[in-house]
Design an enzyme around this catalytic site. Structure first.
Site, PDB file in Angstrom:
ATOM      1  N   ASN A 145       0.859  -1.184   0.000  1.00  0.00           N
ATOM      2  CA  ASN A 145       0.000   0.000   0.000  1.00  0.00           C
ATOM      3  C   ASN A 145       0.899   1.239   0.000  1.00  0.00           C
ATOM      4  O   ASN A 145       1.474   1.586   1.026  1.00  0.00           O
ATOM      5  CB  ASN A 145      -0.904  -0.020   1.234  1.00  0.00           C
ATOM      6  CG  ASN A 145      -1.747   1.247   1.349  1.00  0.00           C
ATOM      7  OD1 ASN A 145      -1.807   2.050   0.411  1.00  0.00           O
ATOM      8  ND2 ASN A 145      -2.387   1.431   2.488  1.00  0.00           N
TER       9      ASN A 145
ATOM     10  N   HIS B  78      -9.517   1.333   5.333  1.00  0.00           N
ATOM     11  CA  HIS B  78      -8.165   1.564   5.856  1.00  0.00           C
ATOM     12  C   HIS B  78      -8.226   2.580   6.998  1.00  0.00           C
ATOM     13  O   HIS B  78      -9.020   3.524   6.953  1.00  0.00           O
ATOM     14  CB  HIS B  78      -7.221   2.046   4.748  1.00  0.00           C
ATOM     15  CG  HIS B  78      -5.794   2.033   5.205  1.00  0.00           C
ATOM     16  ND1 HIS B  78      -5.254   3.049   5.944  1.00  0.00           N
ATOM     17  CD2 HIS B  78      -4.832   1.098   5.074  1.00  0.00           C
ATOM     18  CE1 HIS B  78      -4.001   2.742   6.248  1.00  0.00           C
ATOM     19  NE2 HIS B  78      -3.720   1.555   5.729  1.00  0.00           N
TER      20      HIS B  78
ATOM     21  N   GLU C 215      -6.523   5.046   7.792  1.00  0.00           N
ATOM     22  CA  GLU C 215      -6.376   6.463   7.440  1.00  0.00           C
ATOM     23  C   GLU C 215      -7.667   7.020   6.836  1.00  0.00           C
ATOM     24  O   GLU C 215      -7.987   8.196   7.010  1.00  0.00           O
ATOM     25  CB  GLU C 215      -5.168   6.632   6.505  1.00  0.00           C
ATOM     26  CG  GLU C 215      -3.867   6.461   7.283  1.00  0.00           C
ATOM     27  CD  GLU C 215      -2.789   5.700   6.560  1.00  0.00           C
ATOM     28  OE1 GLU C 215      -2.775   5.679   5.320  1.00  0.00           O
ATOM     29  OE2 GLU C 215      -1.935   5.098   7.252  1.00  0.00           O
TER      30      GLU C 215
ATOM     31  N   LYS D 249       0.058   4.302  -0.354  1.00  0.00           N
ATOM     32  CA  LYS D 249      -0.565   5.518   0.188  1.00  0.00           C
ATOM     33  C   LYS D 249      -0.307   6.698  -0.772  1.00  0.00           C
ATOM     34  O   LYS D 249      -0.306   6.494  -1.984  1.00  0.00           O
ATOM     35  CB  LYS D 249      -0.051   5.779   1.613  1.00  0.00           C
ATOM     36  CG  LYS D 249      -0.196   4.508   2.482  1.00  0.00           C
ATOM     37  CD  LYS D 249       0.073   4.708   3.937  1.00  0.00           C
ATOM     38  CE  LYS D 249      -0.128   3.385   4.672  1.00  0.00           C
ATOM     39  NZ  LYS D 249       0.012   3.487   6.116  1.00  0.00           N
TER      40      LYS D 249
ATOM     41  N   GLY E 251       2.840   2.651  10.766  1.00  0.00           N
ATOM     42  CA  GLY E 251       3.790   3.738  10.561  1.00  0.00           C
ATOM     43  C   GLY E 251       4.529   4.152  11.813  1.00  0.00           C
ATOM     44  O   GLY E 251       5.168   5.201  11.845  1.00  0.00           O
TER      45      GLY E 251
ATOM     46  N   SER F 223       3.762  -1.870  10.396  1.00  0.00           N
ATOM     47  CA  SER F 223       5.220  -1.925  10.582  1.00  0.00           C
ATOM     48  C   SER F 223       5.836  -3.276  10.205  1.00  0.00           C
ATOM     49  O   SER F 223       6.769  -3.741  10.861  1.00  0.00           O
ATOM     50  CB  SER F 223       5.595  -1.524  12.011  1.00  0.00           C
ATOM     51  OG  SER F 223       5.209  -0.177  12.255  1.00  0.00           O
TER      52      SER F 223
ATOM     53  N   GLU G 172      -5.154  -4.444  10.908  1.00  0.00           N
ATOM     54  CA  GLU G 172      -4.104  -3.435  11.042  1.00  0.00           C
ATOM     55  C   GLU G 172      -4.354  -2.632  12.320  1.00  0.00           C
ATOM     56  O   GLU G 172      -5.147  -1.674  12.307  1.00  0.00           O
ATOM     57  CB  GLU G 172      -4.114  -2.480   9.841  1.00  0.00           C
ATOM     58  CG  GLU G 172      -3.820  -3.157   8.513  1.00  0.00           C
ATOM     59  CD  GLU G 172      -3.278  -2.168   7.488  1.00  0.00           C
ATOM     60  OE1 GLU G 172      -2.214  -2.444   6.929  1.00  0.00           O
ATOM     61  OE2 GLU G 172      -3.900  -1.108   7.271  1.00  0.00           O
TER      62      GLU G 172
HETATM   63  P1  13P Z   1       3.228   0.652   7.702  1.00  0.00           P
HETATM   64  O1  13P Z   1       3.722  -0.659   7.108  1.00  0.00           O
HETATM   65  O2  13P Z   1       3.967   1.845   7.198  1.00  0.00           O
HETATM   66  O3  13P Z   1       3.143   0.556   9.196  1.00  0.00           O
HETATM   67  O4  13P Z   1       1.712   0.836   7.174  1.00  0.00           O
HETATM   68  C1  13P Z   1       0.808  -0.188   7.315  1.00  0.00           C
HETATM   69  C2  13P Z   1      -0.401   0.128   6.510  1.00  0.00           C
HETATM   70  O5  13P Z   1      -1.152   1.035   6.835  1.00  0.00           O
HETATM   71  C3  13P Z   1      -0.651  -0.659   5.305  1.00  0.00           C
HETATM   72  O6  13P Z   1      -1.913  -0.431   4.796  1.00  0.00           O
END
Ligand code: 13P
Length: 251
Positions: free
Chosen positions: A8, A97, A99, A10, A176, A215, A170
């Protein structure tokens, strides 16, 4: 069922950067990806075409999208329909997701509408769920997952083909942050997600993929992917560099 390694991206990468990263990744992994693994690149909309071009013909590589609006077409300025994504070469899309839920304000209800509409339109869907740190501390893990899953699949037909619907666990506190959920936490959450899916979809739930995200890095990927009920990973930051993501895919 094949394990899914999804990247992903983003809001990262221009069309040309995406093309270059996918080309590098295909080169680094060519002939080395285990037969029971699939790799999915999920770039921003503007890089779908160039990423799709770069992965064309690469065995077990798929293209996914990060978002869509649950209508066929119409006066929805700034939005993209599932049909447009399919036309651009994407076969899957994310819904729910963290976010989109916590930064863009999507409710459980919106996530449910999008999940059902995306599937009905012919996309595969990766429905993301996960608790915030305060919810975990308050002992609400299961309640949050149950609420998000029930609302997320509310309008999905019970006989949906199991390969079309994946769940991604997640935990928001692990996205992140460099903080990974430990094996015990992942096992508990994934087993609970499987139980919920079985209650809702019956036997076909055993064929639905449950991904872990938060992560994931080259040095923890093999341990995570080997856990019970972990059928893949959804990777953010560590999927942006071809070298790093190739080490996850080949872990
Ligand atoms: P990270 O791998 O940067 O923690 O992000 C995870 C994520 O949100 C994947 O959709």
């Amino acid at each position: 069922m094949n394990k899914l390694f999804a990247a992903n991206w983003k809001m990262h990468k221009t069309a040309s950067e995406a093309k270059q990263t996918v080309a590098e990744l295909v080169g680094l992994t060519s002939g080395k990806v285990k037969a029971d693994r699939e790799v999915m690149i999920i770039p921003p909309f503007t890089a779908l075409a160039s990423a799709g071009e770069a992965l064309r013909g690469a065995k077990n590589f798929l293209l996914g999208a990060q978002n869509f609006y649950p209508q066929k077409q119409g006066a929805f300025t700034g939005e993209i329909s599932p049909g447009m994504l399919l036309d651009a070469g994407a076969s899957f899309a994310l819904t729910g997701h963290s976010e989109r839920r916590h930064v863009l304000g999507e409710t459980d209800g919106v996530v449910g509408t999008k999940t059902a509409f995306g599937l009905e339109s012919g996309l595969g869907i990766i429905l993301c769920v996960g608790e915030k740190i305060d919810e975990r501390k308050a002992g609400e893990l299961r309640a949050v997952l149950e609420r998000q899953i029930r609302a997320g699949v509310r309008d999905v037909p019970k006989d949906i083909a199991p390969e079309k619907l994946a769940l991604a666990y997640e935990p928001v506190w692990a996205i992140g942050t460099g903080e990974v959920a430990g094996p015990k936490e992942i096992l508990e959450a994934h087993a609970f997600v499987r139980t919920m899916l079985s209650e809702i979809f019956g036997a076909s739930a055993s064929e639905m993929r449950i991904l872990y995200g938060g992560s994931v890095k080259p040095d923890n990927a093999s341990e995570i992917i080997a856990l019970d009920n972990v059928d893949g990973v959804l990777v953010g930051g560590a999927s942006l560099k071809a070298d790093e993501f190739s080490r996850i895919v080949l872990a």
